[in-house]
Scaffold this motif. Structure first.
Motif, mmCIF file in Angstrom:
data_model
loop_
_atom_site.group_PDB
_atom_site.id
_atom_site.type_symbol
_atom_site.label_atom_id
_atom_site.label_comp_id
_atom_site.label_asym_id
_atom_site.label_seq_id
_atom_site.Cartn_x
_atom_site.Cartn_y
_atom_site.Cartn_z
ATOM 1 N N ARG A 84 0.974 -1.184 0.181
ATOM 2 C CA ARG A 84 -0.027 0.283 -0.057
ATOM 3 C C ARG A 84 0.968 1.324 0.157
ATOM 4 N NH1 ARG A 84 -1.751 4.395 4.173
ATOM 5 N NH2 ARG A 84 -3.321 5.115 2.635
ATOM 6 N N THR A 85 2.091 1.354 0.580
ATOM 7 C CA THR A 85 2.832 2.651 0.741
ATOM 8 C C THR A 85 3.517 2.865 -0.427
ATOM 9 O OG1 THR A 85 4.539 1.305 1.377
ATOM 10 C CG2 THR A 85 3.302 2.056 3.269
ATOM 11 N N SER A 86 3.389 4.286 -0.552
ATOM 12 C CA SER A 86 3.833 5.032 -1.993
ATOM 13 C C SER A 86 5.411 4.955 -2.238
ATOM 14 C CB SER A 86 3.464 6.490 -2.061
ATOM 15 O OG SER A 86 3.948 7.124 -1.040
ATOM 16 N N GLY A 87 6.134 4.752 -0.989
ATOM 17 C CA GLY A 87 7.571 4.519 -1.186
ATOM 18 C C GLY A 87 7.919 3.379 -0.236
ATOM 19 N N ALA A 88 9.561 3.177 -0.257
ATOM 20 C CA ALA A 88 10.040 1.997 0.376
ATOM 21 C C ALA A 88 9.602 2.185 1.915
ATOM 22 C CB ALA A 88 11.304 2.334 0.043
ATOM 23 N N LEU A 89 9.146 0.923 2.478
ATOM 24 C CA LEU A 89 9.044 0.896 3.909
ATOM 25 C C LEU A 89 10.556 0.897 4.509
ATOM 26 C CD1 LEU A 89 6.462 -1.932 3.981
ATOM 27 C CD2 LEU A 89 6.198 0.465 4.627
ATOM 28 N N PRO A 90 10.561 1.697 5.759
ATOM 29 C CA PRO A 90 11.692 1.452 6.665
ATOM 30 C C PRO A 90 11.974 -0.022 6.872
ATOM 31 C CG PRO A 90 10.280 3.185 7.434
ATOM 32 C CD PRO A 90 9.352 2.431 6.519
ATOM 33 N N SER A 91 13.058 -0.530 7.139
ATOM 34 C CA SER A 91 13.461 -1.950 7.069
ATOM 35 C C SER A 91 12.767 -2.599 8.188
ATOM 36 C CB SER A 91 15.129 -1.989 7.399
ATOM 37 O OG SER A 91 15.749 -1.627 6.356
ATOM 38 N N ARG A 92 12.784 -1.613 9.433
ATOM 39 C CA ARG A 92 11.957 -2.428 10.590
ATOM 40 C C ARG A 92 10.441 -2.827 10.164
ATOM 41 N NH1 ARG A 92 13.604 -3.935 15.375
ATOM 42 N NH2 ARG A 92 15.787 -3.737 15.624
ATOM 43 N N VAL A 93 9.832 -1.588 9.619
ATOM 44 C CA VAL A 93 8.423 -1.975 9.317
ATOM 45 C C VAL A 93 8.339 -3.006 8.329
ATOM 46 C CG1 VAL A 93 6.521 -0.781 8.257
ATOM 47 C CG2 VAL A 93 8.136 0.482 9.420
ATOM 48 N N GLY A 94 9.258 -3.009 7.394
ATOM 49 C CA GLY A 94 9.225 -4.309 6.552
ATOM 50 C C GLY A 94 9.156 -5.698 7.220
ATOM 51 N N ALA A 95 10.225 -5.702 8.276
ATOM 52 C CA ALA A 95 10.479 -7.075 8.819
ATOM 53 C C ALA A 95 9.249 -7.127 9.746
ATOM 54 C CB ALA A 95 11.546 -6.832 9.939
ATOM 55 N N VAL A 96 8.579 -6.090 10.641
ATOM 56 C CA VAL A 96 7.483 -6.617 11.202
ATOM 57 C C VAL A 96 6.333 -7.048 10.307
ATOM 58 C CG1 VAL A 96 5.377 -5.254 12.319
ATOM 59 C CG2 VAL A 96 7.624 -4.726 12.986
ATOM 60 N N ILE A 97 6.032 -6.551 9.410
ATOM 61 C CA ILE A 97 5.159 -7.388 8.179
ATOM 62 C C ILE A 97 5.611 -8.580 7.670
ATOM 63 C CG2 ILE A 97 4.006 -7.082 6.036
ATOM 64 C CD1 ILE A 97 4.368 -4.143 6.178
ATOM 65 N N ALA A 98 6.633 -8.943 7.659
ATOM 66 C CA ALA A 98 7.355 -10.185 7.199
ATOM 67 C C ALA A 98 7.017 -11.242 8.317
ATOM 68 C CB ALA A 98 8.789 -10.094 6.756
#
Length: 440
Positions: free
Chosen positions: A270-284
């Motif tokens: 959904r986000t328009s730009g790259a997610l911060p690494s930790r946010v992406g890790a939470v989702i993963a």
């Protein structure tokens, strides 16, 4: 019935209705509008006339609103009954009274859960407006609100959901009042809306952990509705991704695997730009558990590798405060939980043993959950004696962590141990301790 006869989806019906409306210069309906009619909600008289016109033309039969059951007086529905059909403002107003506490909600499934999230993929809309004559929201007040939102999460992490549930609910409702009744500029509005979404994630998680699943859904979906109509910036989008991930985790826990997969996919895209690494890790990390519960081995392995890679690449600074809990050991815990769901207890135990020993005192509920998972893995591997040690430690943690969700899971594991009829001294001691704790 009529849609099935035509072989149409609700979106196809809306597309044809919008053709009729466009020819006469009337505004188009939202692409998802028909879902609420399928679920029993009645459209306005003008819209029902459009529906009848389209169905008559394509089915070749004479129809009236009465044939569709729309000739009786309309029944009032509550905003929380179907969060998709109302605006964020209506949901915020509904949340400010005692109705959220008094009402009995039923669990939502299917499009009722995912529609609010799918709307996030559409172009943004600024639907929320401050009250121009309301009290002004200052930067000092925003700082105090942010401190309270963070404190809510800390209380949940350290004590479990139930001790602070009433306090967190009051803060969530108060934030809704500030959003709707106060005046603020664009910058303050973006900050305030982000805090509301963060508080929706925390309060919704606490309700979920307290086994109040239907109420948790309404809180999550209200937060998503606010995210849809709020002025967006990257920090708000990141908070929304976290809210989606927690909503997906609850759906997976409840066995709603299709909804969980949809929600976690939206969180990633959904986000328009790259997610911060930790946010992406939470989702993963959430995706690992969700994939395990739906039986997707490849997705478990991909998500686990991605979570570790993102954590390895995370830089200090510019990482949301609510993502700091995630560690490589927590990712291993989710991976072990997934292997347990995939009925591979030996592989699960290797991950879960590491998680049980590395969980810090700052997150005792996570450690309690890991201990329950480890005991379950060892029971499923046919070693009830080895399951006694993590169970014994888990029973000790229940004295300080008040988490109805995980405590219920612990009792299930104790029952599994009892069903093995193991006569070892350790097993008898664990079952005696569990009985004593139940009495107290």
């Amino acid at each position: 019935m009529h849609l099935a006869a035509l072989g149409w989806s609700p979106e196809q019906l809306i597309a044809r209705i919008n053709e009729v409306r466009r020819r006469r210069g009337t505004a188009a309906l939202h692409p998802k509008s028909a879902y609420k009619w399928v679920q029993g909600h009645r459209p306005s008289a003008a819209v029902s006339a459009d529906i009848v016109t389209v169905l008559r033309a394509h089915r070749g039969v004479r129809l009236t609103p009465a044939d569709l059951g729309w000739d009786t007086p309309a029944q009032r529905s509550h905003a929380f009954d179907d969060p998709y059909t109302v605006s964020a403002g209506e949901l915020l107003l509904a949340s400010q009274g005692d109705d959220m506490e008094r009402r009995r909600f039923v669990l939502l499934t299917g499009s009722s859960v995912t529609a609010c999230a799918l709307d996030l993929l559409l172009p943004g809309m600024d639907g929320l407006r401050p009250a121009l004559d309301g009290d002004r929201v200052s930067t000092t007040l925003l700082a105090d609100i942010e401190a309270s939102v963070r404190r809510s999460r800390e209380l949940d992490d350290t004590e479990g959901s139930r001790p602070a549930l009433l306090w967190a609910g009051g803060l969530w409702r108060l934030l809704g009042q500030i959003v709707t009744r106060c005046s603020y500029g664009d910058a303050e509005g973006r900050h305030l809306h982000r805090l509301y979404i963060e508080m929706s994630e925390t309060y919704g998680w606490m309700l979920f952990d307290a086994a109040q699943h239907a109420r948790a859904q309404r809180v999550y979906l209200t937060g998503l509705r606010v995210a849809r109509e709020a002025s967006t910036d990257p920090a708000l989008q990141h908070a929304t991704a976290n809210l989606l991930a927690s909503t997906a985790y609850q759906e997976s826990w409840l066995g709603h695997h299709t909804e969980a997969a949809t929600l976690i996919a939206i969180a990633s895209t959904r986000t328009s730009g790259a997610l911060p690494s930790r946010v992406g890790a939470v989702i993963a990390q959430r995706e690992i558990t969700i994939a395990g519960r739906r039986g997707d081995v490849d997705a478990v392995q991909r998500a686990s590798a991605r979570a570790h890679d993102l954590l390895d690449n995370a830089r200090l600074g510019d990482q949301p405060w609510w993502s700091q809990w995630l560690t490589p050991a927590a990712v291993n815990g989710a991976t072990g939980r997934a292997w347990l769901a995939l009925r591979n207890p030996d592989q699960a135990a290797a991950y879960l043993a590491q998680r049980a020993t590395t969980a810090t005192s700052a997150y005792p509920r996570d450690r309690l959950l890991a201990l329950c998972d480890l005991a379950t893995a060892r029971l499923h591997a046919g070693d009830p004696v080895a399951a006694c040690e993590p169970l014994d430690h888990a029973l000790d943690l229940t004295k300080t962590v008040d988490s109805p969700r995980v405590t219920a899971y612990l009792h299930e594991v104790v029952t599994q141990l009892r069903d093995t009829r193991c006569r070892h001294t350790q097993a008898r001691d664990v079952m005696m301790k569990a009985t004593e704790l139940t009495r107290t």
